[in-house]
Structures are given as structure tokens and as C-alpha cells.
Design an enzyme around this catalytic site. Structure first.
Site, PDB file in Angstrom:
ATOM      1  N   SER A 197      48.607  43.565  39.032  1.00 23.38           N
ATOM      2  CA  SER A 197      48.543  42.171  39.281  1.00 23.38           C
ATOM      3  C   SER A 197      49.494  41.478  38.297  1.00 23.38           C
ATOM      4  CB  SER A 197      47.092  41.698  39.070  1.00 23.38           C
ATOM      5  OG  SER A 197      47.273  40.082  39.047  1.00 23.38           O
ATOM      6  N   GLN A 213      51.731  43.439  42.835  1.00 23.89           N
ATOM      7  CA  GLN A 213      51.298  42.345  43.426  1.00 23.89           C
ATOM      8  C   GLN A 213      51.700  40.993  42.993  1.00 23.89           C
ATOM      9  OE1 GLN A 213      48.947  40.095  41.498  1.00 23.89           O
ATOM     10  NE2 GLN A 213      48.840  38.611  43.249  1.00 23.89           N
ATOM     11  N   TYR A 268      52.042  36.992  42.163  1.00 27.41           N
ATOM     12  CA  TYR A 268      51.669  35.487  42.514  1.00 27.41           C
ATOM     13  C   TYR A 268      53.019  34.755  42.205  1.00 27.41           C
ATOM     14  CZ  TYR A 268      46.646  36.459  41.918  1.00 27.41           C
ATOM     15  OH  TYR A 268      45.326  36.851  42.030  1.00 27.41           O
ATOM     16  N   ARG A 284      34.251  27.873  41.192  1.00 29.32           N
ATOM     17  CA  ARG A 284      33.412  29.086  40.899  1.00 29.32           C
ATOM     18  C   ARG A 284      32.277  28.528  39.846  1.00 29.32           C
ATOM     19  NH1 ARG A 284      37.973  33.865  40.031  1.00 29.32           N
ATOM     20  NH2 ARG A 284      38.759  33.571  42.189  1.00 29.32           N
ATOM     21  N   HIS A 296      39.665  37.840  49.197  1.00 22.99           N
ATOM     22  CA  HIS A 296      39.826  37.876  47.752  1.00 22.99           C
ATOM     23  C   HIS A 296      38.555  38.213  47.502  1.00 22.99           C
ATOM     24  CE1 HIS A 296      43.022  37.023  44.808  1.00 22.99           C
ATOM     25  NE2 HIS A 296      41.995  37.046  44.062  1.00 22.99           N
ATOM     26  N   ASP A 299      40.288  45.104  52.186  1.00 24.95           N
ATOM     27  CA  ASP A 299      39.971  44.787  50.774  1.00 24.95           C
ATOM     28  C   ASP A 299      38.738  43.801  51.031  1.00 24.95           C
ATOM     29  OD1 ASP A 299      40.746  44.109  47.606  1.00 24.95           O
ATOM     30  OD2 ASP A 299      39.830  42.455  48.749  1.00 24.95           O
ATOM     31  N   VAL A 342      33.928  46.358  49.289  1.00 27.68           N
ATOM     32  CA  VAL A 342      33.720  47.857  49.476  1.00 27.68           C
ATOM     33  C   VAL A 342      33.067  48.600  48.202  1.00 27.68           C
ATOM     34  CG1 VAL A 342      35.147  50.143  49.651  1.00 27.68           C
ATOM     35  CG2 VAL A 342      35.903  48.301  50.824  1.00 27.68           C
ATOM     36  N   ARG A 382      36.255  45.744  42.205  1.00 20.30           N
ATOM     37  CA  ARG A 382      35.116  45.594  41.409  1.00 20.30           C
ATOM     38  C   ARG A 382      34.477  47.052  40.654  1.00 20.30           C
ATOM     39  NH1 ARG A 382      32.636  40.162  44.126  1.00 20.30           N
ATOM     40  NH2 ARG A 382      33.209  38.668  42.674  1.00 20.30           N
TER      41      ARG A 382
END
Length: 442
Positions: free
Chosen positions: A138, A183, A185, A220, A322, A353, A356, A377
Site C-alpha cells: 500500500s 497499490q 493512492y 468510522r 474496501h 476482496d 474473506v 484482515r
């Protein structure tokens, strides 16, 4: 399980890991140091992490309905076992973007791994190298691109029956010993973007994955409660990729000294969405840098967007919400996978994704059209417990789970018998998944 005289197959007998655990317990009394049951694994991380680490790993958007939808979608698809099938040898191998890998599983990109272990991304990168399955780094990582590449190569350099399966003959800017992707951003400074792409390519990351659902973090509440944004705290983790980037530091190094949020606010979660027009530019730049290697969009949740991704030159997509962390009240990713696979499954590589947890989950996603499944996770929870050992134990357990399931359910090949085979599943529109704790436990 009889470990002797087992016929050698295309992929390792991952199922033997179960016997290894049983034998170690029976002969020496040595038991695993933590449970790999997903619910118990998540719960036990509370004892291993501080509040900021635990909630960053486990918080979801809003009140968590999308995260719940992800798990409920898996519950509604049921596997149909077959009997008296010769599954003495299973073939879990598949190919993704020219890389032959031993199983259809890869490490999802997850940021700020130092929240879970002091070595951060070096832990999962090394374990991915050991296993020969793709690791995706990431942009919000807490180790430099170059150091993560070295860790991945370190793991891959000790050969075993799992990473020996990996093969690749295409271009690679860093002579990588294992499959690794980057990945992105994407911020709004093209010079910084190109610097990141060049660093990734030169370090052996040969697939670019652009995340398009996280221009900023979602609301969140469990993170709000404790002001859980690590970048604004003293000695912040998560700036390492920016702080090691020559272009970013030339332009913003002095500002970063005064404002520890400069990297994340300017170049990662900046809150300024891009559009499809910009993607064409990025695809072209990545192709130029990487000698034509694949470009993937992560964040696809409908067939229309999947087709747009194909039209702008993407070779792959990640069907994901996500993990329920960005839009609350959204569809579960598995719910939309079949229609996306029908639209582009013959044109593009589909990575799945979100939600899972088990070998059965991997099986179901592959049967509904995915080529490879990302795990996130699970490996974070593992590394939070015991670093390399914990990450390795969780991932080897998942591989064993999938291998055993293929054996006892009567499916020999993941690509020939399972992939895009809805006849392997039955859909049940009703029913409620078991609640937390509704399983046998100590």
C-alpha cells in the site's frame, strides 16, 4: 493423514499442515499460541494491540452494515460436495498477470502495518515470498518501497515446495524473486505520482493497482471516538513511503517536519477524487515505465464500471468495497461478483476482496468468477499476535483449509473444476448467519 507415498501434484499438499499441528501437540504438548477461528482471532487481537491499532484494523464505515453484508453474502452461497472423486492430488495453481502461483490467494494491500507489529510491512512481505503468492504494498505503508522489496526477496530466496511453484518470464524492473504488486493512492501532483511508479517498478513491483474508493477515509465512528488517525500523533507511522520519496521530500520535506499529516493529506487520502479521464493518463504512464505490464483498478462494485475499466486499458479489476470500510449500507462484494464476472470475466483478470475468512470463502469467490482472492484482515490479525510466526500460521492455515476442502468436497482443480462454476454452489436467499460466538470454543 498418511504423509507417506503421497503422489506429487502441481501444488503442495498444504493439507499436511493440519497433521503437523496435531503431531506437535500430541508428541510435545506444543499448541498454537492463538486460535485461527476468525471470530476468536479477531477478538484476541484486543489483548495484543492498543486501542488505536485494534480499532484501525477492525473499524468499518458507519454502523458496519456493509461489512455485515459481505459476510452474509458468503453465507447465502452454499457449496455442493461431490463424492468418490479422485482428489488424491489437487491442483490449486493458477496464473495471474503472467505469474504462475501455487494457490489463488494473495496478500491485500493494507496500510500502516507498524500499528500491528514493529517491523510493519516487512512481515507479510517476507511471508508472501516464503509462500510464493503475490504481495501487494500500500502507498500508505509504514516501510519504504525498497525495504519491502528486500523483505519479499528474502522470504522468496529460501526455496520450498510452495514458492518453487512460482514462475514468471516477463519484464520486471527489479529482478524480483517473487510476485509483488504496488497499490497506488494517487494524489494530484503528477511528479510525485511518477516518482512512486518508478520506485515501485525499479524495486520489482510489476503490477500497478489503483485504489479508487478511498479518496478520503469514511466516517468510522469507532475511530472517531478515539481520534484514531495515527498521522497526526507524535512519531507517526505511515509516512515512510513519502519520507523516502525524493520528489515528495524536495517539495514538502520542510512542511513534513512541521506537519506530520502532510504526506497523507497531500498525496494519499486527500479528499479530491479523480475521474476516468485521468485514468487513461495513468495507464499510459505505467505502461511506459513498466514495458507494458498490467494495470488494475481496485474498487469495482458494478458491471458498468468494470466495462469502463476495460475500455480505458485495464487488464484487471479488484471487486471490493474496501472490506466495508468506505460506504456503509452498500452491497456485499460477493453479491455483485457474478454480474461483473459475466460482463468482463473473459476479458480481464478479476481479483476478489472483502470479507474473506476461510477456505470455503475462497472456493465460493472463485466459483462465482474471481481468478484470485485477496486476504487482508486475517494476516494483520496473525502478525499482531506473533509477528512472522503469527502471519505465517494464519496463511498456512488458510491454505490448508482450502486444500482440505477441495479434497473432501470432491474438487480436483481450482481452475478446471471450480473457477466460474456456479454448479458447484447453491444459492439460498433466506436465513441468517450464525451470530458471534455460535461455535465450539474453549
Amino acid at each position: 493423514m498418511d504423509p507417506e507415498n503421497k503422489p506429487k501434484g502441481p501444488s503442495p499438499h498444504y493439507s499436511l499442515y493440519q497433521r503437523e499441528v496435531f503431531k506437535r501437540g500430541g508428541e510435545t504438548g506444543e499448541l498454537p499460541t492463538f486460535s485461527v477461528h476468525p471470530e476468536e482471532l479477531q477478538e484476541s487481537t484486543k489483548k495484543k494491540l492498543n486501542d488505536r491499532g485494534y480499532f484501525y484494523a477492525n473499524s468499518n464505515a458507519g454502523i458496519g452494515w456493509t461489512a455485515r453484508a459481505n459476510r452474509e453474502a458468503f453465507y447465502r452461497w452454499r457449496i455442493i460436495p461431490r463424492t468418490l472423486v479422485d482428489t488424491n492430488v489437487r491442483d490449486l495453481t493458477t496464473t495471474i498477470f503472467g505469474h504462475k502461483i501455487p494457490a489463488p490467494i494473495m496478500f491485500a494491500p493494507i496500510g500502516i502495518n507498524k500499528l500491528y507489529h514493529s517491523l510493519g510491512e516487512l512481515v507479510p512481505a517476507k511471508i508472501a515470498g516464503e509462500l510464493g503468492i503475490p504481495y501487494c504494498l500500500s502507498t500508505a505503508g509504514s516501510q519504504s518501497i525498497e525495504d519491502v522489496a528486500k523483505a519479499n526477496d528474502l522470504g522468496a530466496s529460501v526455496k520450498n515446495e510452495s514458492n518453487n511453484v512460482h514462475s514468471y518470464s516477463g519484464p520486471n524492473g527489479g529482478n524480483a524473486k517473487g510476485p509483488r504488486f504496488f497499490q497506488l493512492y494517487m494524489g494530484h501532483d503528477d511528479e510525485i505520482t511518477l516518482s512512486l511508479l518508478n520506485r515501485a517498478w525499479n524495486s520489482g513491483f510489476d503490477v500497478l493497482m489503483l485504489t479508487t474508493d478511498t479518496w478520503q477515509l469514511a466516517w468510522r465512528p469507532t475511530d472517531i471516538n478515539i481520534a484514531n488517525y495515527t498521522f497526526y500523533y507524535p512519531n507517526a507511522a505511515g509516512n515512510e513511503i513519502g519520507a523516502s520519496d525524493p520528489v515528495f521530500m524536495r517539495k514538502h520535506g520542510e512542511e513534513l517536519k512541521k506537519d506530520s499529516g502532510k504526506w497523507i493529506d497531500h498525496s494519499v487520502w486527500h479528499g479530491k477524487p479523480h475521474t476516468w479521464e485521468k485514468i487513461r493518463w495513468l495507464v499510459g504512464e505505467w505502461k511506459r515505465i513498466s514495458n507494458g505490464r498490467p494495470f488494475v483498478i481496485k474498487g469495482i462494485q458494478n458491471a458498468e464500471d468494470a466495462l469502463k475499466a476495460y475500455e480505458v486499458g485495464c487488464e484487471g479489476i479488484v471487486v471490493t468495497n474496501h472490506a466495508g470500510r468506505q460506504v456503509d449500507g452498500a452491497v456485499g462484494s460477493l453479491e455483485v461478483l457474478p454480474e461483473i464476472a459475466e460482463a468482463v470475466g473473459d476479458k480481464m483478470t478479476i481479483i476478489f476482496d472483502s470479507g474473506v475468512r476461510t477456505g470455503a470463502d475462497v472456493f465460493k469467490a472463485i466459483a462465482l468468477g474471481a481468478h484470485v482472492v485477496e486476504v487482508g484482515r486475517l494476516y494483520v490479525w496473525g502478525m499482531a499476535h506473533e509477528g512472522e510466526y503469527g502471519c505465517r500460521h494464519v496463511m498456512k492455515s488458510l491454505l490448508a483449509d482450502l486444500d482440505i476442502l477441495m479434497t473432501v468436497a470432491g474438487y480436483k482443480s481450482i481452475t478446471k473444476d471450480v473457477h466460474n462454476n456456479k454448479k458447484a454452489l447453491k444459492y439460498n436467499p433466506s436465513g441468517v448467519p450464525p451470530g458471534p460466538g455460535e461455535h465450539a470454543k474453549l
